[in-house]
Design a protein around this motif. Structure first.
Motif, PDB file in Angstrom:
ATOM      1  N   SER A  30       0.843  -1.194   0.000  1.00 36.00           N
ATOM      2  CA  SER A  30       0.000   0.000   0.000  1.00 36.00           C
ATOM      3  C   SER A  30       0.883   1.249   0.000  1.00 36.00           C
ATOM      4  O   SER A  30       2.061   1.194   0.365  1.00 36.00           O
ATOM      5  N   GLY A  31       0.298   2.370  -0.418  1.00 37.41           N
ATOM      6  CA  GLY A  31       1.014   3.645  -0.404  1.00 37.41           C
ATOM      7  C   GLY A  31       2.087   3.780  -1.462  1.00 37.41           C
ATOM      8  O   GLY A  31       2.932   4.686  -1.375  1.00 37.41           O
ATOM      9  N   LEU A  32       2.079   2.924  -2.467  1.00 42.17           N
ATOM     10  CA  LEU A  32       3.150   2.961  -3.471  1.00 42.17           C
ATOM     11  C   LEU A  32       3.172   4.280  -4.224  1.00 42.17           C
ATOM     12  O   LEU A  32       4.214   4.684  -4.754  1.00 42.17           O
ATOM     13  N   GLU A  33       2.045   4.979  -4.241  1.00 48.50           N
ATOM     14  CA  GLU A  33       2.002   6.285  -4.906  1.00 48.50           C
ATOM     15  C   GLU A  33       2.915   7.307  -4.240  1.00 48.50           C
ATOM     16  O   GLU A  33       3.218   8.360  -4.826  1.00 48.50           O
ATOM     17  N   ASN A  34       3.382   7.020  -3.026  1.00 45.48           N
ATOM     18  CA  ASN A  34       4.294   7.928  -2.329  1.00 45.48           C
ATOM     19  C   ASN A  34       5.728   7.851  -2.849  1.00 45.48           C
ATOM     20  O   ASN A  34       6.551   8.721  -2.536  1.00 45.48           O
ATOM     21  N   LEU A  35       6.017   6.839  -3.645  1.00 48.76           N
ATOM     22  CA  LEU A  35       7.358   6.700  -4.225  1.00 48.76           C
ATOM     23  C   LEU A  35       7.402   7.461  -5.542  1.00 48.76           C
ATOM     24  O   LEU A  35       6.585   7.202  -6.436  1.00 48.76           O
ATOM     25  N   PRO A  36       8.325   8.423  -5.707  1.00 49.94           N
ATOM     26  CA  PRO A  36       8.411   9.174  -6.970  1.00 49.94           C
ATOM     27  C   PRO A  36       8.621   8.244  -8.162  1.00 49.94           C
ATOM     28  O   PRO A  36       9.347   7.252  -8.063  1.00 49.94           O
ATOM     29  N   THR A  37       7.997   8.564  -9.285  1.00 53.19           N
ATOM     30  CA  THR A  37       8.124   7.724 -10.473  1.00 53.19           C
ATOM     31  C   THR A  37       9.459   7.913 -11.182  1.00 53.19           C
ATOM     32  O   THR A  37       9.826   7.114 -12.045  1.00 53.19           O
ATOM     33  N   SER A  38      10.172   8.975 -10.832  1.00 54.36           N
ATOM     34  CA  SER A  38      11.480   9.211 -11.437  1.00 54.36           C
ATOM     35  C   SER A  38      12.342  10.016 -10.461  1.00 54.36           C
ATOM     36  O   SER A  38      11.829  10.590  -9.498  1.00 54.36           O
ATOM     37  N   GLY A  39      13.629  10.048 -10.751  1.00 52.69           N
ATOM     38  CA  GLY A  39      14.548  10.791  -9.896  1.00 52.69           C
ATOM     39  C   GLY A  39      15.014   9.979  -8.710  1.00 52.69           C
ATOM     40  O   GLY A  39      14.466   8.914  -8.403  1.00 52.69           O
ATOM     41  N   PRO A  40      16.037  10.475  -8.013  1.00 49.80           N
ATOM     42  CA  PRO A  40      16.604   9.730  -6.894  1.00 49.80           C
ATOM     43  C   PRO A  40      15.667   9.674  -5.695  1.00 49.80           C
ATOM     44  O   PRO A  40      14.920  10.616  -5.422  1.00 49.80           O
ATOM     45  N   ALA A  41      15.700   8.563  -4.984  1.00 49.45           N
ATOM     46  CA  ALA A  41      14.916   8.397  -3.760  1.00 49.45           C
ATOM     47  C   ALA A  41      15.584   7.326  -2.917  1.00 49.45           C
ATOM     48  O   ALA A  41      16.072   6.318  -3.452  1.00 49.45           O
ATOM     49  N   LEU A  42      15.640   7.558  -1.621  1.00 50.74           N
ATOM     50  CA  LEU A  42      16.215   6.590  -0.702  1.00 50.74           C
ATOM     51  C   LEU A  42      15.065   5.906   0.042  1.00 50.74           C
ATOM     52  O   LEU A  42      14.354   6.545   0.820  1.00 50.74           O
ATOM     53  N   VAL A  43      14.863   4.634  -0.241  1.00 45.78           N
ATOM     54  CA  VAL A  43      13.787   3.856   0.377  1.00 45.78           C
ATOM     55  C   VAL A  43      14.368   3.101   1.563  1.00 45.78           C
ATOM     56  O   VAL A  43      15.303   2.310   1.408  1.00 45.78           O
ATOM     57  N   ILE A  44      13.844   3.345   2.767  1.00 50.21           N
ATOM     58  CA  ILE A  44      14.368   2.691   3.964  1.00 50.21           C
ATOM     59  C   ILE A  44      13.297   1.774   4.542  1.00 50.21           C
ATOM     60  O   ILE A  44      12.126   2.122   4.631  1.00 50.21           O
ATOM     61  N   GLY A  45      13.714   0.576   4.926  1.00 51.61           N
ATOM     62  CA  GLY A  45      12.771  -0.393   5.450  1.00 51.61           C
ATOM     63  C   GLY A  45      13.229  -1.005   6.758  1.00 51.61           C
ATOM     64  O   GLY A  45      14.378  -0.852   7.168  1.00 51.61           O
ATOM     65  N   ASN A  46      12.317  -1.686   7.418  1.00 48.67           N
ATOM     66  CA  ASN A  46      12.645  -2.463   8.614  1.00 48.67           C
ATOM     67  C   ASN A  46      12.838  -3.916   8.210  1.00 48.67           C
ATOM     68  O   ASN A  46      12.061  -4.474   7.442  1.00 48.67           O
ATOM     69  N   HIS A  47      13.900  -4.521   8.730  1.00 45.36           N
ATOM     70  CA  HIS A  47      14.371  -5.834   8.300  1.00 45.36           C
ATOM     71  C   HIS A  47      13.819  -6.929   9.202  1.00 45.36           C
ATOM     72  O   HIS A  47      13.719  -6.741  10.413  1.00 45.36           O
ATOM     73  N   SER A  48      13.507  -8.102   8.606  1.00 44.43           N
ATOM     74  CA  SER A  48      12.883  -9.168   9.383  1.00 44.43           C
ATOM     75  C   SER A  48      13.360 -10.567   8.996  1.00 44.43           C
ATOM     76  O   SER A  48      13.924 -10.765   7.919  1.00 44.43           O
ATOM     77  N   SER A  49      13.101 -11.496   9.886  1.00 41.70           N
ATOM     78  CA  SER A  49      13.196 -12.955   9.688  1.00 41.70           C
ATOM     79  C   SER A  49      14.516 -13.461   9.088  1.00 41.70           C
ATOM     80  O   SER A  49      14.526 -14.319   8.207  1.00 41.70           O
ATOM     81  N   ILE A  50      15.600 -12.932   9.604  1.00 41.32           N
ATOM     82  CA  ILE A  50      16.958 -13.392   9.240  1.00 41.32           C
ATOM     83  C   ILE A  50      17.127 -13.448   7.725  1.00 41.32           C
ATOM     84  O   ILE A  50      16.964 -12.448   7.041  1.00 41.32           O
ATOM     85  N   TYR A  51      17.427 -14.634   7.209  1.00 40.85           N
ATOM     86  CA  TYR A  51      17.739 -14.805   5.792  1.00 40.85           C
ATOM     87  C   TYR A  51      16.500 -14.860   4.914  1.00 40.85           C
ATOM     88  O   TYR A  51      16.584 -14.670   3.698  1.00 40.85           O
ATOM     89  N   TRP A  52      15.311 -15.120   5.477  1.00 40.10           N
ATOM     90  CA  TRP A  52      14.111 -15.244   4.637  1.00 40.10           C
ATOM     91  C   TRP A  52      13.674 -13.877   4.105  1.00 40.10           C
ATOM     92  O   TRP A  52      13.359 -13.745   2.933  1.00 40.10           O
ATOM     93  N   ALA A  53      13.601 -12.889   4.959  1.00 45.80           N
ATOM     94  CA  ALA A  53      13.384 -11.485   4.599  1.00 45.80           C
ATOM     95  C   ALA A  53      12.464 -11.270   3.399  1.00 45.80           C
ATOM     96  O   ALA A  53      12.868 -10.643   2.408  1.00 45.80           O
TER      97      ALA A  53
END
Length: 282
Positions: A30-53
């Motif tokens: 959800s909320g994918l419209e918040n990601l610019p369609t062009s130009g630089p952007a730094l996407v930061i996420g929270n990491h989970s479940s060791i190697y499965w991720a």
């Protein structure tokens, strides 16, 4: 133009496997419209479940869907990129080393770069902390965004960490084995599950937890000029970033408090014929 500039091939064999793999986690974005369609952007996420991720693949493929004609990059630990065959395959569709230099090059090429500041520390947090954002005080992504003047887009994931029962990060074992010096790792996680029971690191079978990735609007501090050398400002930006992502994770968990049960129900609902009706009993 740097040599890192590339648009990922949506038909890359690795991504075909990733789509099949993530279906096990019945993903929702959800909320994918918040990601610019062009130009630089730094996407930061929270990491989970060791190697499965699963959130890594779900987020990256959502970025590709949103920006089909623009470069997208994901960072990975050097261990993966050095692995025979796997490393070359990952690099071929946009995976770069987890370093300031590589991320900076990707952003300067106008790419969207996906990073997980918490790294293995967050991915190996105990199962009891599955509802917690834990970046371990790492602020490099803030300095990078301020230095280059790029928007920071949080991609908050819920569900992945419910799939694996992690008992401990195993910090003492990691220190004893000197993993920090050998492979830049401060964890040696202990898990409980099938088929190994209580075991260190070994890949237990993940539960089919339903994973929801929510893209948020660009963080306010990343849309204004800033000084990456201003320690107080960097700390304030870090705290506001974690607070914003924690609030969203809290919301997602209130919406879906039992991702495993939700995932099982979705799988049952997808069974053929009258078997799908069993989902109503769950």
């Amino acid at each position: 133009m740097s040599t890192t500039k590339q648009v990922p091939d949506p038909n890359h064999p690795m991504l075909t496997l990733a789509r099949a793999y993530t279906r096990y986690f019945t993903p929702r974005v959800s909320g994918l419209e918040n990601l610019p369609t062009s130009g630089p952007a730094l996407v930061i996420g929270n990491h989970s479940s060791i190697y499965w991720a699963p959130e890594v693949w779900i987020t990256f493929m959502a970025m590709m869907e949103r920006r089909p004609d623009e470069p997208s990059f994901g960072v990975a630990h050097e261990i993966l990129l050095r692995a025979p065959f796997l490393g070359d395959s990952l690099r071929s569709f946009g995976v770069i080393p987890a370093s300031q230099e590589a991320a900076s090059a990707g952003l300067k090429d106008g790419g969207a770069v996906m990073v997980y500041p918490g790294g293995d520390w967050e991915a190996c947090r105990p199962w009891t902390d599955r509802g917690k954002i834990d970046f371990a005080g790492r602020k490099g992504f803030i300095r990078l965004a301020l230095k280059l003047g790029v928007p920071v887009i949080p991609a908050v994931a819920n569900g992945g960490h419910d799939s694996i029962f992690i008992l401990s990060r195993g910090e003492r074992t990691a220190k004893l084995l000197q993993l920090d010096k050998l492979v830049r790792a401060k964890v040696f996680p202990y898990t409980v599950g099938l088929p190994f029971g209580v075991a260190p690191i070994l890949p237990q079978v993940p539960l089919p937890a339903s994973v929801h990735v929510s893209f948020l609007p660009p963080l306010n501090w990343s849309t204004e000029p800033g000084d990456p050398e201003d320690t107080a400002a960097v700390q304030a930006h870090y705290e506001s970033t974690v607070a914003t992502m924690q609030a969203e994770l809290d919301r997602l968990r209130a919406e879906s408090p039992n991702p495993v049960a939700e995932g099982i129900k979705k799988h049952v609902a997808g069974l053929p014929g009258p078997l799908s009706g069993l989902a109503n009993l769950l």
